[in-house]
Design a protein around this motif. Structure first.
Motif, PDB file in Angstrom:
ATOM      1  N   ILE A   1     -11.458  -0.763  34.861  1.00  0.00           N
ATOM      2  CA  ILE A   1     -11.354  -0.577  33.418  1.00  0.00           C
ATOM      3  C   ILE A   1     -10.209  -1.442  32.912  1.00  0.00           C
ATOM      4  CG2 ILE A   1      -9.813   1.417  33.607  1.00  0.00           C
ATOM      5  CD1 ILE A   1     -11.365   2.602  31.183  1.00  0.00           C
ATOM      6  N   ILE A   2     -10.396  -1.994  31.743  1.00  0.00           N
ATOM      7  CA  ILE A   2      -9.353  -2.779  31.090  1.00  0.00           C
ATOM      8  C   ILE A   2      -8.945  -1.994  29.854  1.00  0.00           C
ATOM      9  CG2 ILE A   2      -8.785  -4.964  29.973  1.00  0.00           C
ATOM     10  CD1 ILE A   2     -11.040  -6.242  31.685  1.00  0.00           C
ATOM     11  N   GLU A   3      -7.714  -1.511  29.849  1.00  0.00           N
ATOM     12  CA  GLU A   3      -7.224  -0.669  28.756  1.00  0.00           C
ATOM     13  C   GLU A   3      -7.086  -1.445  27.448  1.00  0.00           C
ATOM     14  OE1 GLU A   3      -6.483   2.605  28.541  1.00  0.00           O
ATOM     15  OE2 GLU A   3      -7.048   3.039  30.587  1.00  0.00           O
ATOM     16  N   ASN A   4      -6.496  -2.620  27.499  1.00  0.00           N
ATOM     17  CA  ASN A   4      -6.306  -3.430  26.301  1.00  0.00           C
ATOM     18  C   ASN A   4      -7.540  -4.311  26.141  1.00  0.00           C
ATOM     19  OD1 ASN A   4      -5.469  -4.928  24.158  1.00  0.00           O
ATOM     20  ND2 ASN A   4      -3.698  -5.835  25.182  1.00  0.00           N
ATOM     21  N   ALA A   5      -8.524  -3.807  25.400  1.00  0.00           N
ATOM     22  CA  ALA A   5      -9.842  -4.441  25.370  1.00  0.00           C
ATOM     23  C   ALA A   5     -10.119  -5.237  24.102  1.00  0.00           C
ATOM     24  CB  ALA A   5     -10.906  -3.362  25.549  1.00  0.00           C
ATOM     25  N   VAL A   6      -9.113  -5.574  23.336  1.00  0.00           N
ATOM     26  CA  VAL A   6      -9.336  -6.288  22.082  1.00  0.00           C
ATOM     27  C   VAL A   6     -10.067  -7.605  22.322  1.00  0.00           C
ATOM     28  CG1 VAL A   6      -8.205  -7.405  20.117  1.00  0.00           C
ATOM     29  CG2 VAL A   6      -7.376  -5.201  20.948  1.00  0.00           C
ATOM     30  N   GLU A   7      -9.575  -8.413  23.218  1.00  0.00           N
ATOM     31  CA  GLU A   7     -10.187  -9.724  23.473  1.00  0.00           C
ATOM     32  C   GLU A   7     -11.546  -9.632  24.166  1.00  0.00           C
ATOM     33  OE1 GLU A   7      -9.130 -13.746  25.925  1.00  0.00           O
ATOM     34  OE2 GLU A   7      -7.482 -12.745  24.865  1.00  0.00           O
ATOM     35  N   PRO A   8     -11.659  -8.904  25.284  1.00  0.00           N
ATOM     36  CA  PRO A   8     -12.972  -8.879  25.954  1.00  0.00           C
ATOM     37  C   PRO A   8     -14.064  -8.195  25.136  1.00  0.00           C
ATOM     38  CG  PRO A   8     -11.352  -7.613  27.232  1.00  0.00           C
ATOM     39  CD  PRO A   8     -10.641  -8.223  26.068  1.00  0.00           C
ATOM     40  N   CYS A   9     -13.692  -7.344  24.174  1.00  0.00           N
ATOM     41  CA  CYS A   9     -14.691  -6.620  23.386  1.00  0.00           C
ATOM     42  C   CYS A   9     -14.895  -7.198  21.991  1.00  0.00           C
ATOM     43  CB  CYS A   9     -14.309  -5.146  23.299  1.00  0.00           C
ATOM     44  SG  CYS A   9     -14.416  -4.305  24.898  1.00  0.00           S
ATOM     45  N   ALA A  10     -14.290  -8.322  21.718  1.00  0.00           N
ATOM     46  CA  ALA A  10     -14.428  -8.937  20.396  1.00  0.00           C
ATOM     47  C   ALA A  10     -15.889  -9.285  20.116  1.00  0.00           C
ATOM     48  CB  ALA A  10     -13.568 -10.194  20.307  1.00  0.00           C
ATOM     49  N   GLY A  11     -16.388  -8.807  18.978  1.00  0.00           N
ATOM     50  CA  GLY A  11     -17.722  -9.165  18.523  1.00  0.00           C
ATOM     51  C   GLY A  11     -18.885  -8.444  19.177  1.00  0.00           C
ATOM     52  N   VAL A  12     -18.639  -7.418  19.982  1.00  0.00           N
ATOM     53  CA  VAL A  12     -19.750  -6.703  20.618  1.00  0.00           C
ATOM     54  C   VAL A  12     -20.411  -5.756  19.618  1.00  0.00           C
ATOM     55  CG1 VAL A  12     -18.745  -6.866  22.940  1.00  0.00           C
ATOM     56  CG2 VAL A  12     -18.341  -4.821  21.551  1.00  0.00           C
ATOM     57  N   ALA A  13     -21.669  -5.431  19.877  1.00  0.00           N
ATOM     58  CA  ALA A  13     -22.416  -4.502  19.024  1.00  0.00           C
ATOM     59  C   ALA A  13     -22.501  -3.146  19.716  1.00  0.00           C
ATOM     60  CB  ALA A  13     -23.813  -5.047  18.765  1.00  0.00           C
ATOM     61  N   TYR A  14     -21.891  -2.152  19.110  1.00  0.00           N
ATOM     62  CA  TYR A  14     -21.869  -0.807  19.685  1.00  0.00           C
ATOM     63  C   TYR A  14     -23.096   0.003  19.265  1.00  0.00           C
ATOM     64  CZ  TYR A  14     -17.067  -1.237  21.331  1.00  0.00           C
ATOM     65  OH  TYR A  14     -15.941  -1.609  22.000  1.00  0.00           O
ATOM     66  N   ALA A  15     -23.500   0.889  20.175  1.00  0.00           N
ATOM     67  CA  ALA A  15     -24.572   1.847  19.913  1.00  0.00           C
ATOM     68  C   ALA A  15     -24.051   3.217  20.334  1.00  0.00           C
ATOM     69  CB  ALA A  15     -25.818   1.486  20.722  1.00  0.00           C
ATOM     70  N   PRO A  16     -24.566   4.294  19.768  1.00  0.00           N
ATOM     71  CA  PRO A  16     -24.101   5.638  20.157  1.00  0.00           C
ATOM     72  C   PRO A  16     -24.226   5.863  21.668  1.00  0.00           C
ATOM     73  CG  PRO A  16     -25.507   5.769  18.226  1.00  0.00           C
ATOM     74  CD  PRO A  16     -25.599   4.350  18.733  1.00  0.00           C
ATOM     75  N   PHE A  17     -23.269   6.607  22.207  1.00  0.00           N
ATOM     76  CA  PHE A  17     -23.244   6.936  23.635  1.00  0.00           C
ATOM     77  C   PHE A  17     -23.183   8.461  23.739  1.00  0.00           C
ATOM     78  CE2 PHE A  17     -20.801   5.919  27.849  1.00  0.00           C
ATOM     79  CZ  PHE A  17     -21.943   6.139  28.584  1.00  0.00           C
ATOM     80  N   ALA A  18     -24.302   9.099  23.367  1.00  0.00           N
ATOM     81  CA  ALA A  18     -24.376  10.565  23.300  1.00  0.00           C
ATOM     82  C   ALA A  18     -24.102  11.229  24.646  1.00  0.00           C
ATOM     83  CB  ALA A  18     -25.740  10.989  22.777  1.00  0.00           C
ATOM     84  N   GLU A  19     -24.465  10.578  25.739  1.00  0.00           N
ATOM     85  CA  GLU A  19     -24.241  11.155  27.074  1.00  0.00           C
ATOM     86  C   GLU A  19     -22.755  11.424  27.312  1.00  0.00           C
ATOM     87  OE1 GLU A  19     -26.129   8.416  26.190  1.00  0.00           O
ATOM     88  OE2 GLU A  19     -26.990   7.642  28.049  1.00  0.00           O
ATOM     89  N   LEU A  20     -21.894  10.554  26.800  1.00  0.00           N
ATOM     90  CA  LEU A  20     -20.459  10.735  26.956  1.00  0.00           C
ATOM     91  C   LEU A  20     -19.964  11.938  26.155  1.00  0.00           C
ATOM     92  CD1 LEU A  20     -17.771   9.777  28.123  1.00  0.00           C
ATOM     93  CD2 LEU A  20     -17.628   8.123  26.255  1.00  0.00           C
ATOM     94  N   GLU A  21     -20.532  12.142  24.973  1.00  0.00           N
ATOM     95  CA  GLU A  21     -20.133  13.273  24.139  1.00  0.00           C
ATOM     96  C   GLU A  21     -20.611  14.604  24.713  1.00  0.00           C
ATOM     97  OE1 GLU A  21     -21.376  12.518  20.129  1.00  0.00           O
ATOM     98  OE2 GLU A  21     -20.034  10.813  19.927  1.00  0.00           O
ATOM     99  N   LYS A  22     -21.650  14.598  25.542  1.00  0.00           N
ATOM    100  CA  LYS A  22     -22.205  15.816  26.135  1.00  0.00           C
ATOM    101  C   LYS A  22     -21.641  16.104  27.537  1.00  0.00           C
ATOM    102  CE  LYS A  22     -26.513  15.163  23.664  1.00  0.00           C
ATOM    103  NZ  LYS A  22     -27.911  14.753  23.781  1.00  0.00           N
ATOM    104  N   MET A  23     -20.682  15.321  27.978  1.00  0.00           N
ATOM    105  CA  MET A  23     -20.174  15.454  29.329  1.00  0.00           C
ATOM    106  C   MET A  23     -19.493  16.810  29.559  1.00  0.00           C
ATOM    107  SD  MET A  23     -18.191  12.444  31.429  1.00  0.00           S
ATOM    108  CE  MET A  23     -17.210  12.036  30.048  1.00  0.00           C
ATOM    109  N   THR A  24     -19.638  17.329  30.771  1.00  0.00           N
ATOM    110  CA  THR A  24     -18.977  18.567  31.177  1.00  0.00           C
ATOM    111  C   THR A  24     -18.087  18.257  32.365  1.00  0.00           C
ATOM    112  OG1 THR A  24     -20.779  19.143  32.687  1.00  0.00           O
ATOM    113  CG2 THR A  24     -20.932  19.975  30.421  1.00  0.00           C
ATOM    114  N   ARG A  25     -17.341  19.254  32.800  1.00  0.00           N
ATOM    115  CA  ARG A  25     -16.453  19.053  33.959  1.00  0.00           C
ATOM    116  C   ARG A  25     -17.218  18.958  35.227  1.00  0.00           C
ATOM    117  NH1 ARG A  25     -10.820  19.653  33.160  1.00  0.00           N
ATOM    118  NH2 ARG A  25     -10.437  20.447  31.097  1.00  0.00           N
TER     119      ARG A  25
END
Length: 130
Positions: free
Chosen positions: A106-130
């Motif tokens: 994982i790259i914490e400071n992602a400003v440069e590598p993520c510049a201009g990407v198109a995001y879509a909802p990631f519902a699986e992450l919001e539904k995550m459990t322990r």
């Protein structure tokens, strides 16, 4: 008491020698990470202190970027994780680097590598459990 210090030194990294989970052979032709969503989800389940209650989760399909002088696939994620006191921060962006089609780090400071990407909802992450 020296053992925990010695072990933590093994896990530490600086910008010149990042921690990687795969053996990066330096191959420039990289395969597309077919299972990127499942791998990112599994990684974030262990990466986050509390994977329950994530909000505003979004993911971008992996794109090729030059990272550390090498062509790699990067999937960008953005989300707000629940803080220990129960509140939330503003959504933060992170880049997930893939080597040989597998999640590497994982790259914490992602400003440069993520510049201009198109995001879509990631519902699986919001539904995550322990």
């Amino acid at each position: 008491m020296l053992l925990p210090i010695a072990l933590s030194a093994c896990a530490a990294s600086d910008e010149s020698k990042p921690i990687t989970f795969t053996d990066d052979r330096g191959v420039s032709s990289q395969p597309f990470p077919k299972n990127y969503r499942a791998e990112v989800l599994a990684f974030l389940k262990t990466y986050l202190n509390n994977p329950v209650g994530v909000r505003d989760a979004a993911i971008a399909e992996p794109v090729e970027r030059v990272i550390g002088g090498r062509q790699r696939y990067v999937a960008c994620v953005r989300f707000s994780a629940r803080e220990s006191e129960g509140g939330y921060r503003e959504p933060r962006e992170r880049a997930i680097l893939f080597v040989d089609g597998r999640l590497d780090r994982i790259i914490e400071n992602a400003v440069e590598p993520c510049a201009g990407v198109a995001y879509a909802p990631f519902a699986e992450l919001e539904k995550m459990t322990r």
